[in-house]
Design a protein around this motif. Structure first.
Motif, PDB file in Angstrom:
ATOM      1  N   ARG A   1      -4.492  -1.469  -8.547  1.00 57.85           N
ATOM      2  CA  ARG A   1      -5.377  -0.776  -7.587  1.00 57.85           C
ATOM      3  C   ARG A   1      -6.482  -1.718  -7.136  1.00 57.85           C
ATOM      4  N   ARG A   2      -7.051  -2.475  -8.068  1.00 55.46           N
ATOM      5  CA  ARG A   2      -8.113  -3.420  -7.701  1.00 55.46           C
ATOM      6  C   ARG A   2      -7.589  -4.456  -6.701  1.00 55.46           C
ATOM      7  N   ARG A   3      -6.365  -4.928  -6.864  1.00 53.50           N
ATOM      8  CA  ARG A   3      -5.789  -5.888  -5.915  1.00 53.50           C
ATOM      9  C   ARG A   3      -5.658  -5.259  -4.529  1.00 53.50           C
ATOM     10  N   LEU A   4      -5.228  -4.008  -4.468  1.00 57.73           N
ATOM     11  CA  LEU A   4      -5.100  -3.326  -3.188  1.00 57.73           C
ATOM     12  C   LEU A   4      -6.467  -3.109  -2.540  1.00 57.73           C
ATOM     13  N   TYR A   5      -7.459  -2.786  -3.350  1.00 54.13           N
ATOM     14  CA  TYR A   5      -8.809  -2.595  -2.808  1.00 54.13           C
ATOM     15  C   TYR A   5      -9.345  -3.910  -2.240  1.00 54.13           C
TER      16      TYR A   5
ATOM     17  N   PHE B   1       0.840  -1.203   0.000  1.00 55.50           N
ATOM     18  CA  PHE B   1       0.000   0.000   0.000  1.00 55.50           C
ATOM     19  C   PHE B   1       0.877   1.257   0.000  1.00 55.50           C
ATOM     20  N   ARG B   2       1.892   1.258   0.851  1.00 54.93           N
ATOM     21  CA  ARG B   2       2.751   2.435   0.968  1.00 54.93           C
ATOM     22  C   ARG B   2       3.578   2.673  -0.288  1.00 54.93           C
ATOM     23  N   ARG B   3       3.875   1.591  -1.021  1.00 49.47           N
ATOM     24  CA  ARG B   3       4.632   1.743  -2.268  1.00 49.47           C
ATOM     25  C   ARG B   3       3.760   2.284  -3.408  1.00 49.47           C
ATOM     26  N   SER B   4       2.461   2.347  -3.196  1.00 48.85           N
ATOM     27  CA  SER B   4       1.535   2.599  -4.302  1.00 48.85           C
ATOM     28  C   SER B   4       0.900   3.985  -4.267  1.00 48.85           C
ATOM     29  N   ARG B   5       1.516   4.937  -3.593  1.00 52.97           N
ATOM     30  CA  ARG B   5       0.921   6.267  -3.500  1.00 52.97           C
ATOM     31  C   ARG B   5       0.695   6.893  -4.885  1.00 52.97           C
ATOM     32  N   GLU B   6       1.698   6.850  -5.728  1.00 58.43           N
ATOM     33  CA  GLU B   6       1.551   7.457  -7.057  1.00 58.43           C
ATOM     34  C   GLU B   6       0.465   6.746  -7.864  1.00 58.43           C
ATOM     35  N   LEU B   7       0.407   5.438  -7.736  1.00 61.02           N
ATOM     36  CA  LEU B   7      -0.613   4.655  -8.432  1.00 61.02           C
ATOM     37  C   LEU B   7      -2.010   5.057  -7.978  1.00 61.02           C
TER      38      LEU B   7
ATOM     39  N   PHE C   1     -13.093   1.158  -6.277  1.00 58.98           N
ATOM     40  CA  PHE C   1     -13.087   0.700  -4.881  1.00 58.98           C
ATOM     41  C   PHE C   1     -14.429   0.065  -4.545  1.00 58.98           C
ATOM     42  N   GLU C   2     -15.517   0.654  -5.007  1.00 60.66           N
ATOM     43  CA  GLU C   2     -16.851   0.077  -4.803  1.00 60.66           C
ATOM     44  C   GLU C   2     -16.941  -1.290  -5.462  1.00 60.66           C
ATOM     45  N   PHE C   3     -16.488  -1.378  -6.708  1.00 60.48           N
ATOM     46  CA  PHE C   3     -16.670  -2.601  -7.480  1.00 60.48           C
ATOM     47  C   PHE C   3     -15.659  -3.686  -7.126  1.00 60.48           C
ATOM     48  N   ALA C   4     -14.693  -3.385  -6.275  1.00 66.26           N
ATOM     49  CA  ALA C   4     -13.763  -4.417  -5.807  1.00 66.26           C
ATOM     50  C   ALA C   4     -14.358  -5.254  -4.688  1.00 66.26           C
ATOM     51  N   ALA C   5     -15.473  -4.805  -4.114  1.00 67.17           N
ATOM     52  CA  ALA C   5     -16.113  -5.573  -3.044  1.00 67.17           C
ATOM     53  C   ALA C   5     -16.616  -6.906  -3.593  1.00 67.17           C
TER      54      ALA C   5
ATOM     55  N   LEU D   1     -14.397 -16.196  10.790  1.00 67.35           N
ATOM     56  CA  LEU D   1     -14.305 -15.114   9.815  1.00 67.35           C
ATOM     57  C   LEU D   1     -12.912 -14.506   9.830  1.00 67.35           C
ATOM     58  N   TYR D   2     -12.396 -14.244  11.015  1.00 63.48           N
ATOM     59  CA  TYR D   2     -11.044 -13.679  11.142  1.00 63.48           C
ATOM     60  C   TYR D   2     -10.010 -14.564  10.470  1.00 63.48           C
ATOM     61  N   ARG D   3     -10.002 -15.848  10.791  1.00 59.13           N
ATOM     62  CA  ARG D   3      -8.982 -16.755  10.266  1.00 59.13           C
ATOM     63  C   ARG D   3      -9.063 -16.862   8.744  1.00 59.13           C
ATOM     64  N   ASP D   4     -10.292 -16.997   8.228  1.00 58.78           N
ATOM     65  CA  ASP D   4     -10.459 -17.153   6.778  1.00 58.78           C
ATOM     66  C   ASP D   4      -9.976 -15.914   6.033  1.00 58.78           C
ATOM     67  N   LYS D   5     -10.356 -14.740   6.527  1.00 59.31           N
ATOM     68  CA  LYS D   5     -10.004 -13.509   5.814  1.00 59.31           C
ATOM     69  C   LYS D   5      -8.518 -13.186   5.964  1.00 59.31           C
ATOM     70  N   LYS D   6      -7.950 -13.480   7.102  1.00 54.96           N
ATOM     71  CA  LYS D   6      -6.502 -13.280   7.244  1.00 54.96           C
ATOM     72  C   LYS D   6      -5.749 -14.167   6.269  1.00 54.96           C
ATOM     73  N   GLU D   7      -6.153 -15.418   6.166  1.00 49.28           N
ATOM     74  CA  GLU D   7      -5.476 -16.332   5.240  1.00 49.28           C
ATOM     75  C   GLU D   7      -5.580 -15.828   3.803  1.00 49.28           C
ATOM     76  N   GLU D   8      -6.772 -15.368   3.411  1.00 48.12           N
ATOM     77  CA  GLU D   8      -6.945 -14.825   2.055  1.00 48.12           C
ATOM     78  C   GLU D   8      -6.100 -13.580   1.845  1.00 48.12           C
ATOM     79  N   LEU D   9      -6.021 -12.726   2.871  1.00 51.77           N
ATOM     80  CA  LEU D   9      -5.240 -11.496   2.773  1.00 51.77           C
ATOM     81  C   LEU D   9      -3.767 -11.795   2.545  1.00 51.77           C
ATOM     82  N   LEU D  10      -3.193 -12.674   3.363  1.00 53.09           N
ATOM     83  CA  LEU D  10      -1.776 -13.002   3.232  1.00 53.09           C
ATOM     84  C   LEU D  10      -1.491 -13.681   1.900  1.00 53.09           C
ATOM     85  N   GLU D  11      -2.430 -14.508   1.443  1.00 48.28           N
ATOM     86  CA  GLU D  11      -2.252 -15.173   0.155  1.00 48.28           C
ATOM     87  C   GLU D  11      -2.311 -14.170  -1.000  1.00 48.28           C
TER      88      GLU D  11
END
Length: 325
Positions: free
Chosen positions: A283-287, A202-208, A252-256, A308-318
């Motif tokens: 950007r869509r990946r970051l959203y 996220f921090r690397r993507s300011r210009e993007l 950002f809306e459509f990335a949900a 919910l926490y475990r599933d979403k954390k696993e998806e996030l790290l992946e």
């Protein structure tokens, strides 16, 4: 009744408290009934019958244990009132707000009272596939109308109304990402190493992110559970739960994850991403990572839902290609 009383944010209130709210907010001397409604995850919601004419209204009480809620969630009642006012101006059907209060004088919680709409949630309505398609197409058109509203700054409406405005999309977006990841780490949901690794892309993507120049008004929670239909005609009566709205990038809306419906996207006229558009794809990946981090924190810190926490954390790290640290 499908009320998640296991959520740390949920708490029922005695009838006397509800009577006091209606007396102070609406001048109602009589409250005949207050029936708890399903879905008490964030707010605690009642259908209230009040007044000599036995009018009906929906009372939504904000969360308890407010130290658990995310920063942008601190001012949601004001944000929802703002969004409903905008929706009424532009012809998007929504509830009528009778009163809202964040002073916590009538009760030690924020609250909102809206006029009751006899209806069925779209998610629970029986209909043909053709009718569902037509409704989703119409929802897309409503969403397009909302996105045509623009602001002078970026950020969650709840923040903007408190004076927290951002000149850039990266500033607004990274502020929320850092808040959510910081809370995950503080509640033991991420190690320090994992938190740093999540924040790095996220921090690397300011210009993007700052290729997005116009703050469009987004709803962020349009799905079939937040659409009320007439029970007979199945016409849309209201789009509800607009409190998490943000001025930002329509992508950002459509990335949900609930925004993949083809009919909704056609009704909106959504410009699909060209596979060669690497900037928009990133950007869509970051959203998407934002939503996963948010849901992981909701499960861990708000709703007491470890699965919910475990599933979403696993998806996030992946998604971000991060190994466990």
């Amino acid at each position: 009744m499908d009320v998640n009383s296991g959520s740390w944010l949920f708490r029922e209130e005695p009838l006397e408290v509800i009577k006091n709210i209606f007396r102070r907010a609406l001048g109602a001397e009589t409250v005949r009934e207050a029936r708890l409604l399903d879905g008490g995850l964030f707010n605690t919601t009642y259908l209230v019958t009040y007044g000599a004419g036995e009018e009906r209204a929906v009372l939504r009480l904000g969360p308890v244990e407010r130290h658990r809620i995310m920063g942008f969630e601190q001012n949601l009642m004001a944000a929802e009132a703002y969004l409903y006012a905008v929706c009424r101006d532009i012809g998007v059907p929504c509830p009528e707000v009778l009163a809202w209060d964040t002073s916590r004088t009538a009760v030690d919680r924020d609250f909102m009272i809206t006029r009751y709409i006899p209806s069925v949630a779209m998610v629970n309505a029986e209909m043909t596939e053709e009718r569902r398609h037509d409704l989703c197409f119409q929802l897309g058109a409503y969403l397009r109308r909302l996105h045509q509203v623009t602001g002078e700054s970026f950020g969650f409406v709840s923040r903007v109304l408190e004076g927290r405005r951002f000149d850039t999309w990266s500033g607004a977006f990274l502020f929320e990402v850092e808040d959510i990841v910081g809370r995950l780490e503080a509640f033991g949901g991420l190690t320090a190493g994992e938190a740093g690794a999540v924040l790095a892309p996220f921090r690397r993507s300011r210009e993007l992110l700052d290729q997005v120049r116009t703050p469009h008004l987004l709803h962020l929670d349009i799905w079939a559970g937040n659409v009320l239909l007439d029970r007979e005609t199945l016409e849309i009566l209201a789009v509800i739960d607009s409190d998490r709205a943000v001025f930002g990038d329509p992508d950002f809306e459509f990335a949900a994850p609930w925004m993949e419906d083809p009919a909704l996207r056609r009704g909106y006229g959504f410009p699909e991403i060209n596979p060669g558009d690497r900037d928009r794809l990133e950007r869509r990946r970051l959203y998407r990572a934002f939503y996963l981090a948010l849901d992981a924190y909701v499960g861990l810190g708000e709703y007491n839902n470890q699965a919910l926490y475990r599933d979403k954390k696993e998806e996030l790290l992946e998604l971000l290609d991060i190994g466990k640290m």
